[in-house]
Design a protein around this motif. Structure first.
Motif, PDB file in Angstrom:
ATOM      1  N   GLY A  62       0.808  -1.206   0.000  1.00  0.00           N
ATOM      2  CA  GLY A  62       0.000   0.000   0.000  1.00  0.00           C
ATOM      3  C   GLY A  62       0.843   1.259   0.000  1.00  0.00           C
ATOM      4  O   GLY A  62       0.454   2.290  -0.548  1.00  0.00           O
ATOM      5  N   ASP A  63       2.038   1.191   0.618  1.00  0.00           N
ATOM      6  CA  ASP A  63       2.941   2.346   0.622  1.00  0.00           C
ATOM      7  C   ASP A  63       3.364   2.719  -0.788  1.00  0.00           C
ATOM      8  O   ASP A  63       3.490   3.892  -1.126  1.00  0.00           O
ATOM      9  CB  ASP A  63       4.187   2.061   1.457  1.00  0.00           C
ATOM     10  N   GLN A  64       3.565   1.720  -1.625  1.00  0.00           N
ATOM     11  CA  GLN A  64       3.932   1.990  -3.011  1.00  0.00           C
ATOM     12  C   GLN A  64       2.805   2.728  -3.723  1.00  0.00           C
ATOM     13  O   GLN A  64       3.057   3.631  -4.520  1.00  0.00           O
ATOM     14  CB  GLN A  64       4.274   0.696  -3.742  1.00  0.00           C
ATOM     15  N   ASP A  65       1.566   2.349  -3.456  1.00  0.00           N
ATOM     16  CA  ASP A  65       0.431   3.058  -4.044  1.00  0.00           C
ATOM     17  C   ASP A  65       0.431   4.518  -3.613  1.00  0.00           C
ATOM     18  O   ASP A  65       0.217   5.413  -4.421  1.00  0.00           O
ATOM     19  CB  ASP A  65      -0.892   2.415  -3.621  1.00  0.00           C
ATOM     20  N   VAL A  83       2.283  11.263  -9.042  1.00  0.00           N
ATOM     21  CA  VAL A  83       1.438  11.467 -10.220  1.00  0.00           C
ATOM     22  C   VAL A  83       0.477  12.634 -10.024  1.00  0.00           C
ATOM     23  O   VAL A  83       0.239  13.423 -10.937  1.00  0.00           O
ATOM     24  CB  VAL A  83       0.654  10.176 -10.549  1.00  0.00           C
ATOM     25  N   HIS A  84      -0.064  12.751  -8.836  1.00  0.00           N
ATOM     26  CA  HIS A  84      -1.098  13.753  -8.591  1.00  0.00           C
ATOM     27  C   HIS A  84      -0.600  14.941  -7.762  1.00  0.00           C
ATOM     28  O   HIS A  84      -1.412  15.684  -7.200  1.00  0.00           O
ATOM     29  CB  HIS A  84      -2.297  13.097  -7.890  1.00  0.00           C
TER      30      HIS A  84
END
Length: 93
Positions: free
Chosen positions: A52-55, A62-63
């Motif tokens: 989840g950390d990678q997400d 990206v945002h």
């Protein structure tokens, strides 16, 4: 008489469909009652090293400028200005 038989068959099919939908709803409610990590669709049994950390890190990259870009676009729109990426030749027409 044939109409009654056909109507009875259709009613039976509708009742079967309602029963199927009730069962699916019960399954959904059972799953939703359990809070926790959800496997990716289609990969329920798969193993991954993705975390989840990678997400979170990817989303942050990206945002990163989304809020500022959105604010600027809203301000341009409020002033009725064309978007920055429009070609100059389109502005003159």
């Amino acid at each position: 008489m044939a109409d009654r038989i056909l109507e009875k068959q259709h009613e039976h099919e509708r009742e079967q469909e309602r029963e199927r939908l009730r069962e699916e709803e019960q399954k959904d409610l059972k799953v939703e009652a359990h809070r926790g990590a959800r496997p990716l669709e289609g990969f329920a049994g798969g193993h991954t090293t993705w975390t989840g950390d990678q997400d979170d890190e990817a989303a942050a990259r990206v945002h990163a400028g989304d809020a500022e870009a959105s604010q600027e676009a809203s301000e341009r729109q409020a002033r009725l200005e064309p978007p920055e990426d429009e070609d100059d030749s389109l502005r003159r027409e």
